[in-house]
Design an enzyme around this catalytic site. Structure first.
Site, PDB file in Angstrom:
ATOM      1  N   HIS A   9       1.041  -1.203   0.025  1.00 30.74           N
ATOM      2  CA  HIS A   9       0.086   0.091   0.039  1.00 30.74           C
ATOM      3  C   HIS A   9       0.927   1.339   0.056  1.00 30.74           C
ATOM      4  O   HIS A   9       1.915   1.057   0.505  1.00 30.74           O
ATOM      5  CB  HIS A   9      -0.873  -0.122   1.284  1.00 30.74           C
ATOM      6  CG  HIS A   9      -1.924   0.998   1.409  1.00 30.74           C
ATOM      7  ND1 HIS A   9      -1.848   2.213   1.775  1.00 30.74           N
ATOM      8  CD2 HIS A   9      -3.293   0.843   1.277  1.00 30.74           C
ATOM      9  CE1 HIS A   9      -2.715   2.926   1.927  1.00 30.74           C
ATOM     10  NE2 HIS A   9      -3.769   2.330   1.358  1.00 30.74           N
TER      11      HIS A   9
ATOM     12  N   GLN B 222      -4.337  -5.112   7.095  1.00 29.49           N
ATOM     13  CA  GLN B 222      -5.324  -5.988   6.590  1.00 29.49           C
ATOM     14  C   GLN B 222      -5.014  -7.254   7.330  1.00 29.49           C
ATOM     15  O   GLN B 222      -5.891  -8.247   7.198  1.00 29.49           O
ATOM     16  CB  GLN B 222      -5.095  -6.191   5.065  1.00 29.49           C
ATOM     17  CG  GLN B 222      -5.137  -5.080   4.161  1.00 29.49           C
ATOM     18  CD  GLN B 222      -6.629  -4.572   4.191  1.00 29.49           C
ATOM     19  OE1 GLN B 222      -7.554  -5.122   4.532  1.00 29.49           O
ATOM     20  NE2 GLN B 222      -6.661  -3.091   3.821  1.00 29.49           N
TER      21      GLN B 222
ATOM     22  N   LYS C  35     -10.062  -0.378  10.666  1.00 32.89           N
ATOM     23  CA  LYS C  35     -10.480  -1.830   9.978  1.00 32.89           C
ATOM     24  C   LYS C  35     -10.873  -3.065  10.793  1.00 32.89           C
ATOM     25  O   LYS C  35     -11.009  -3.922  10.446  1.00 32.89           O
ATOM     26  CB  LYS C  35      -9.144  -2.060   9.089  1.00 32.89           C
ATOM     27  CG  LYS C  35      -8.770  -0.838   7.962  1.00 32.89           C
ATOM     28  CD  LYS C  35      -7.832  -1.285   6.972  1.00 32.89           C
ATOM     29  CE  LYS C  35      -7.212  -0.218   6.380  1.00 32.89           C
ATOM     30  NZ  LYS C  35      -7.539   0.197   4.944  1.00 32.89           N
TER      31      LYS C  35
ATOM     32  N   CYS D   1      -4.696   2.418  -3.821  1.00 33.94           N
ATOM     33  CA  CYS D   1      -3.436   3.102  -3.158  1.00 33.94           C
ATOM     34  C   CYS D   1      -2.389   1.985  -3.230  1.00 33.94           C
ATOM     35  O   CYS D   1      -1.541   1.921  -2.360  1.00 33.94           O
ATOM     36  CB  CYS D   1      -3.676   3.336  -1.649  1.00 33.94           C
ATOM     37  SG  CYS D   1      -4.770   4.625  -1.377  1.00 33.94           S
TER      38      CYS D   1
HETATM   39  N1  PMP Z   1      -1.673  -0.703   4.631  1.00 32.51           N
HETATM   40  C1  PMP Z   1      -2.637  -1.291   3.985  1.00 32.51           C
HETATM   41  C2  PMP Z   1      -2.236  -2.821   3.508  1.00 32.51           C
HETATM   42  C3  PMP Z   1      -3.945  -0.749   3.942  1.00 32.51           C
HETATM   43  O1  PMP Z   1      -4.916  -1.566   3.500  1.00 32.51           O
HETATM   44  C4  PMP Z   1      -4.256   0.579   4.234  1.00 32.51           C
HETATM   45  C5  PMP Z   1      -5.577   0.999   4.335  1.00 32.51           C
HETATM   46  N2  PMP Z   1      -6.202   0.789   2.965  1.00 32.51           N
HETATM   47  C6  PMP Z   1      -3.213   1.287   5.073  1.00 32.51           C
HETATM   48  C7  PMP Z   1      -1.772   0.634   5.167  1.00 32.51           C
HETATM   49  C8  PMP Z   1      -3.265   2.651   5.379  1.00 32.51           C
HETATM   50  O2  PMP Z   1      -4.198   2.584   6.582  1.00 32.51           O
HETATM   51  P1  PMP Z   1      -4.769   3.988   7.252  1.00 32.51           P
HETATM   52  O3  PMP Z   1      -5.249   4.852   6.163  1.00 32.51           O
HETATM   53  O4  PMP Z   1      -5.719   3.437   8.035  1.00 32.51           O
HETATM   54  O5  PMP Z   1      -3.688   4.639   8.013  1.00 32.51           O
END
Ligand code: PMP
Length: 406
Positions: free
Chosen positions: A122, A202, A225, A364
């Site tokens: 991500h 995740q 999450k 992302c």
């Molecule tokens: N890493 C992963 C694998 C994610 O899925 C996400 C959220 N989609 C994030 C990092 C970032 O998380 P947050 O936006 O809650 O900081």
């Protein structure tokens, strides 16, 4: 068959039970829904416990502090029984990665050093390391995927060398839903003395976590999450590493003394928690993790996989679909695919017209999209509160899109 205990979980989510027409929320990889106990806990905190934490010499502040710190204890338990001072409260996974990339890398990363990531990260677990590497004059190496979308461990073994100072990777891919072999990569990193950082955004919602068993140095996840409020996150770090790191941000609560000449730092975890935190949010996080820990994680994972498989059965027969998900033991039920004739945004809009929430776009993870050879995909991510009707509503919307576009 869904176990009765799993089926009854759905009833505890007001946004699902109160929705008319029925809501099929299939975007939990982006953010989870909240059970009533979490919503009620936040309300009761504001109604009878609200005050600032740590500093008040009065009962109400002590009550708020006790509720806030009780959540830290719950998080320590959720992580398999770590020390409470190893649990840093942050705003989320992104904030946790930035904390380590700024503080640990700022102190330890030097010119010529290497960081190893994977192409599947991500952006939150890629961009902060890129910024830190650029500042230090370090290089980043990326572990590629095999043709079945698994991490290429042979290449990982050749990339992780004496030059590697840090290895950072996701526990579970937010696009592919694959559980990465983190323990194997951590073992490779340990051999060369590199520090390890696991992005558990995740992983935390689906897996039983045990930091001692994983043996990583840092682990991050986001509250939102795992059924907790937004704006809450966790960074677990080994005590000795956290003690050696400089503060990330300056402000109230993170200091021991302040004078006009300079300041000294508070002990862990306060050193990394500058300013008034999201107190009600963290009280909600404690409640959410108690709720999550009471769920049979194996049964829940099986349930999520079964729902994912129900969608895959239809999608794998559909014309023009490139599926990036396959039913497997190292998979959490996320279904990601590309359709030659239906743009992901069009599919998501049609789903929305049927009260079905799915994700469309690059999730992302632009470098991963490039590795998969697409610019965007559609993603359906089931969680423990979903049921067969939700997946069937998605399939109905998919058929509608096929009629319109194919
Ligand atoms: N890493 C992963 C694998 C994610 O899925 C996400 C959220 N989609 C994030 C990092 C970032 O998380 P947050 O936006 O809650 O900081």
């Amino acid at each position: 068959m869904v176990s009765a205990s799993i089926a009854s979980i759905r009833e505890q989510f007001p946004i699902i039970t109160q929705s008319k027409p029925a809501l099929a929320y299939l975007d939990s990889a982006a953010s989870s829904q909240k059970p009533k106990c979490v919503i009620d806990r936040i309300k009761s905190y504001y109604e009878s416990e609200n005050a600032n934490v740590h500093r008040g010499i009065y009962k109400l502040s002590e009550t708020a502090t006790a509720a806030f710190e009780a959540s830290r204890k719950t998080v320590a338990e959720f992580l398999g029984g770590v020390k409470e001072q190893e649990v840093i409260f942050t705003k989320g996974t992104t904030d946790s990665v930035n904390l380590v990339a700024s503080s640990w890398c700022g102190k330890n990363l030097k010119e010529g050093d290497e960081i190893v990531l994977t192409v599947a990260e991500h952006h939150s677990n890629m961009v902060p390391w890129q910024i830190a590497a650029e500042k230090a004059g370090a290089t980043i190496k990326y572990i590629p995927l095999t043709s079945d979308y698994r991490l290429d461990l042979d290449v990982a073994a050749s990339l992780i060398s004496g030059k590697t100072k840090l290895v950072a990777m996701g526990h579970v891919s937010n696009v592919l839903g694959i559980i990465h072999p983190v323990k194997s990569v951590i073992a490779l990193a340990k051999k060369v003395g590199a520090v390890t950082f696991i992005d558990g955004a995740q992983g935390a919602p689906h897996l039983t976590l045990d930091m001692k068993d994983l043996d990583c140095d840092f682990y991050a996840f986001s509250g939102h999450k795992v059924m907790a409020p937004t704006g809450t996150g966790v960074l677990y770090g080994r005590e000795n590493l956290l003690n050696d790191m400089p503060p990330y941000q300056g402000g109230g609560d993170m200091i021991e003394t302040v004078s006009l000449k300079g300041s000294t730092w508070n002990t862990l975890p306060s050193k990394f928690e500058a300013g008034t935190p999201n107190i009600a949010g963290f009280v909600g996080l404690g409640e959410a993790l108690r709720f999550v820990m009471a769920i049979d994680k194996e049964a829940a994972l099986e349930h999520d996989r079964r729902l994912g498989a129900r969608a895959i059965e239809v999608l794998s027969e559909a014309k023009g679909v490139r599926l990036f998900s396959k039913v497997a033991d190292d998979w959490v039920g996320v279904v990601t695919f590309y359709h030659e004739q239906i743009h992901p945004h069009d599919l998501a809009s049609i789903c929305d017209s049927e009260q079905v929430c799915i994700r469309a776009g690059h999730h992302c993870a632009q470098p991963l999209m490039e590795a998969l050879g697409v610019s965007a995909t559609s993603r359906m991510s089931p969680y423990v509160y979903n049921n067969d009707d939700d997946v069937d509503a998605f399939i109905k919307a998919f058929r509608k899109a096929e009629k319109l576009f194919c």
